[in-house]
Write a protein that holds these residues in place. Structure first.
Motif, PDB file in Angstrom:
ATOM      1  N   SER A   1       0.846  -1.186   0.000  1.00  0.00           N
ATOM      2  CA  SER A   1       0.000   0.000   0.000  1.00  0.00           C
ATOM      3  C   SER A   1       0.888   1.243   0.000  1.00  0.00           C
ATOM      4  CB  SER A   1      -0.883   0.007   1.250  1.00  0.00           C
ATOM      5  OG  SER A   1      -1.479   1.279   1.432  1.00  0.00           O
ATOM      6  N   PRO A   2       0.463   2.304  -0.682  1.00  0.00           N
ATOM      7  CA  PRO A   2       1.224   3.555  -0.614  1.00  0.00           C
ATOM      8  C   PRO A   2       1.166   4.194   0.776  1.00  0.00           C
ATOM      9  CG  PRO A   2      -0.800   3.873  -1.854  1.00  0.00           C
ATOM     10  CD  PRO A   2      -0.687   2.402  -1.567  1.00  0.00           C
ATOM     11  N   LEU A   3       0.337   3.652   1.650  1.00  0.00           N
ATOM     12  CA  LEU A   3       0.284   4.153   3.019  1.00  0.00           C
ATOM     13  C   LEU A   3       1.571   3.832   3.770  1.00  0.00           C
ATOM     14  CD1 LEU A   3      -1.582   5.610   5.031  1.00  0.00           C
ATOM     15  CD2 LEU A   3      -2.408   3.361   5.737  1.00  0.00           C
ATOM     16  N   HIS A   4       2.220   2.721   3.405  1.00  0.00           N
ATOM     17  CA  HIS A   4       3.431   2.332   4.123  1.00  0.00           C
ATOM     18  C   HIS A   4       4.624   1.990   3.239  1.00  0.00           C
ATOM     19  CE1 HIS A   4       2.928  -1.908   3.139  1.00  0.00           C
ATOM     20  NE2 HIS A   4       1.646  -1.750   3.418  1.00  0.00           N
ATOM     21  N   ALA A   5       4.420   1.839   1.937  1.00  0.00           N
ATOM     22  CA  ALA A   5       5.503   1.409   1.060  1.00  0.00           C
ATOM     23  C   ALA A   5       6.177   2.585   0.369  1.00  0.00           C
ATOM     24  CB  ALA A   5       4.968   0.436   0.014  1.00  0.00           C
ATOM     25  N   VAL A   6       7.499   2.564   0.324  1.00  0.00           N
ATOM     26  CA  VAL A   6       8.253   3.585  -0.396  1.00  0.00           C
ATOM     27  C   VAL A   6       8.813   3.021  -1.704  1.00  0.00           C
ATOM     28  CG1 VAL A   6       8.794   4.899   1.686  1.00  0.00           C
ATOM     29  CG2 VAL A   6      10.367   3.124   0.901  1.00  0.00           C
TER      30      VAL A   6
ATOM     31  N   GLY B   1       4.897   9.390   7.748  1.00  0.00           N
ATOM     32  CA  GLY B   1       4.124  10.366   8.506  1.00  0.00           C
ATOM     33  C   GLY B   1       2.634  10.285   8.273  1.00  0.00           C
ATOM     34  N   HIS B   2       2.209   9.908   7.070  1.00  0.00           N
ATOM     35  CA  HIS B   2       0.770   9.864   6.780  1.00  0.00           C
ATOM     36  C   HIS B   2       0.113   8.544   7.194  1.00  0.00           C
ATOM     37  CE1 HIS B   2       2.202   8.359   2.657  1.00  0.00           C
ATOM     38  NE2 HIS B   2       1.551   7.352   3.184  1.00  0.00           N
ATOM     39  N   ASN B   3       0.884   7.618   7.760  1.00  0.00           N
ATOM     40  CA  ASN B   3       0.334   6.319   8.178  1.00  0.00           C
ATOM     41  C   ASN B   3      -0.189   6.420   9.619  1.00  0.00           C
ATOM     42  OD1 ASN B   3      -0.311   3.656   8.648  1.00  0.00           O
ATOM     43  ND2 ASN B   3       1.575   2.843   7.744  1.00  0.00           N
ATOM     44  N   THR B   4      -1.281   7.128   9.759  1.00  0.00           N
ATOM     45  CA  THR B   4      -1.863   7.374  11.085  1.00  0.00           C
ATOM     46  C   THR B   4      -2.239   6.093  11.827  1.00  0.00           C
ATOM     47  OG1 THR B   4      -2.617   9.533  10.342  1.00  0.00           O
ATOM     48  CG2 THR B   4      -3.671   8.635  12.319  1.00  0.00           C
ATOM     49  N   PRO B   5      -2.852   5.091  11.172  1.00  0.00           N
ATOM     50  CA  PRO B   5      -3.186   3.874  11.926  1.00  0.00           C
ATOM     51  C   PRO B   5      -1.956   3.199  12.538  1.00  0.00           C
ATOM     52  CG  PRO B   5      -4.356   3.907   9.831  1.00  0.00           C
ATOM     53  CD  PRO B   5      -3.369   5.042   9.795  1.00  0.00           C
ATOM     54  N   ALA B   6      -0.868   3.100  11.780  1.00  0.00           N
ATOM     55  CA  ALA B   6       0.341   2.465  12.316  1.00  0.00           C
ATOM     56  C   ALA B   6       0.945   3.315  13.427  1.00  0.00           C
ATOM     57  CB  ALA B   6       1.358   2.243  11.204  1.00  0.00           C
ATOM     58  N   ARG B   7       1.016   4.614  13.231  1.00  0.00           N
ATOM     59  CA  ARG B   7       1.590   5.491  14.264  1.00  0.00           C
ATOM     60  C   ARG B   7       0.788   5.409  15.557  1.00  0.00           C
ATOM     61  NH1 ARG B   7       2.967  11.255  11.899  1.00  0.00           N
ATOM     62  NH2 ARG B   7       3.729  11.425  14.037  1.00  0.00           N
ATOM     63  N   THR B   8      -0.530   5.325  15.446  1.00  0.00           N
ATOM     64  CA  THR B   8      -1.384   5.209  16.631  1.00  0.00           C
ATOM     65  C   THR B   8      -1.133   3.891  17.346  1.00  0.00           C
ATOM     66  OG1 THR B   8      -3.060   6.620  15.600  1.00  0.00           O
ATOM     67  CG2 THR B   8      -3.787   5.194  17.413  1.00  0.00           C
ATOM     68  N   LEU B   9      -1.032   2.804  16.588  1.00  0.00           N
ATOM     69  CA  LEU B   9      -0.736   1.503  17.181  1.00  0.00           C
ATOM     70  C   LEU B   9       0.613   1.534  17.898  1.00  0.00           C
ATOM     71  CD1 LEU B   9      -1.185  -1.561  17.633  1.00  0.00           C
ATOM     72  CD2 LEU B   9      -0.093  -1.902  15.394  1.00  0.00           C
ATOM     73  N   TYR B  10       1.642   2.029  17.219  1.00  0.00           N
ATOM     74  CA  TYR B  10       2.975   2.053  17.830  1.00  0.00           C
ATOM     75  C   TYR B  10       2.984   2.896  19.108  1.00  0.00           C
ATOM     76  CZ  TYR B  10       4.480   0.146  13.327  1.00  0.00           C
ATOM     77  OH  TYR B  10       4.628  -0.624  12.203  1.00  0.00           O
ATOM     78  N   ALA B  11       2.342   4.047  19.075  1.00  0.00           N
ATOM     79  CA  ALA B  11       2.282   4.896  20.271  1.00  0.00           C
ATOM     80  C   ALA B  11       1.577   4.173  21.407  1.00  0.00           C
ATOM     81  CB  ALA B  11       1.589   6.220  19.954  1.00  0.00           C
ATOM     82  N   SER B  12       0.520   3.417  21.098  1.00  0.00           N
ATOM     83  CA  SER B  12      -0.211   2.698  22.141  1.00  0.00           C
ATOM     84  C   SER B  12       0.622   1.575  22.747  1.00  0.00           C
ATOM     85  CB  SER B  12      -1.533   2.145  21.599  1.00  0.00           C
ATOM     86  OG  SER B  12      -1.325   1.009  20.780  1.00  0.00           O
TER      87      SER B  12
ATOM     88  N   LEU C   1       6.122  -4.912   8.839  1.00  0.00           N
ATOM     89  CA  LEU C   1       4.987  -5.461   9.580  1.00  0.00           C
ATOM     90  C   LEU C   1       3.808  -5.481   8.618  1.00  0.00           C
ATOM     91  CD1 LEU C   1       3.470  -6.325  12.177  1.00  0.00           C
ATOM     92  CD2 LEU C   1       3.205  -3.911  12.710  1.00  0.00           C
ATOM     93  N   ALA C   2       3.218  -6.647   8.436  1.00  0.00           N
ATOM     94  CA  ALA C   2       2.079  -6.777   7.528  1.00  0.00           C
ATOM     95  C   ALA C   2       1.049  -7.714   8.141  1.00  0.00           C
ATOM     96  CB  ALA C   2       2.535  -7.330   6.177  1.00  0.00           C
ATOM     97  N   VAL C   3      -0.217  -7.380   7.933  1.00  0.00           N
ATOM     98  CA  VAL C   3      -1.332  -8.206   8.409  1.00  0.00           C
ATOM     99  C   VAL C   3      -2.316  -8.363   7.252  1.00  0.00           C
ATOM    100  CG1 VAL C   3      -3.255  -8.367  10.036  1.00  0.00           C
ATOM    101  CG2 VAL C   3      -1.057  -7.451  10.800  1.00  0.00           C
ATOM    102  N   ALA C   4      -2.769  -9.587   7.033  1.00  0.00           N
ATOM    103  CA  ALA C   4      -3.732  -9.876   5.974  1.00  0.00           C
ATOM    104  C   ALA C   4      -4.996  -9.043   6.169  1.00  0.00           C
ATOM    105  CB  ALA C   4      -4.076 -11.364   5.966  1.00  0.00           C
TER     106      ALA C   4
END
Length: 172
Positions: free
Chosen positions: A26-31, A123-134, A86-89
């Motif tokens: 996904s472009p949300l996490h892939a460079v 920076g735009h991957n808000t779901p991952a950043r939220t998970l990591y912060a939690s 980190l990847a989840v189906a």
């Protein structure tokens, strides 16, 4: 996720992990560009089975993976482990698989003698950043506009956390 088992990858996981990796691109996490045939192998000299934690269900279906490595080969950096994938189906998202993989990676990193865990996230991957912060990660640096994706500049966010109660880096 109830019934999720975390284990170290085996060479026999190659095909399932390669498919999962392609399906979760996904472009949300892939460079890197979207994978296209001929596909590169999932395992190679930089991506070894022993560096991958696999989440599977009771039937043995691969639900996700996490790649945990030393960030550099330097002995002075040997106390750090880094999450480099980190990847989840899709069908397993939102069911605690990523969190289970993260928590298992903390245990594995400690078993390897690590005191710190780091990662990089867009920076735009808000779901991952939220998970990591939690899970105790804090932003430790930002490389502004480090990547240009889909015509937009995207920050590279560096996050880290301690793996010990008394942090030898911060408590000196």
């Amino acid at each position: 996720m109830s019934g999720t088992h975390i284990r170290r990858a085996r060479p026999a996981d190659e095909d399932a992990l390669a498919v999962l990796d392609r399906e979760t691109w996904s472009p949300l996490h892939a460079v890197t560009p979207r994978p296209a045939p001929p596909y590169a192998p999932f395992f190679d000299e930089r991506h070894r089975p022993e560096d991958i934690l696999v989440a599977e269900d009771a039937r043995g279906t691969v639900l996700g993976y996490l790649r945990l490595v030393a960030p550099t080969p330097l002995p002075s950096n040997g106390h750090v482990r880094q999450i480099q994938g980190l990847a989840v189906a899709d069908g397993a998202r939102g069911k605690g698989v990523a969190r289970a993989l993260l928590r298992a990676s903390f245990d594995e990193a400690r078993r390897q003698g690590a005191y710190r865990m780091t990662l990089r996230v867009l920076g735009h991957n808000t779901p991952a950043r939220t998970l990591y912060a939690s899970e105790g990660f804090a932003v430790e640096g930002v490389l502004p506009g480090e990547f240009r994706l889909d015509g937009r500049y995207v920050d590279d966010v560096l996050m880290g956390r301690s793996l010990v109660v008394a942090d030898p880096v911060r408590d000196r």
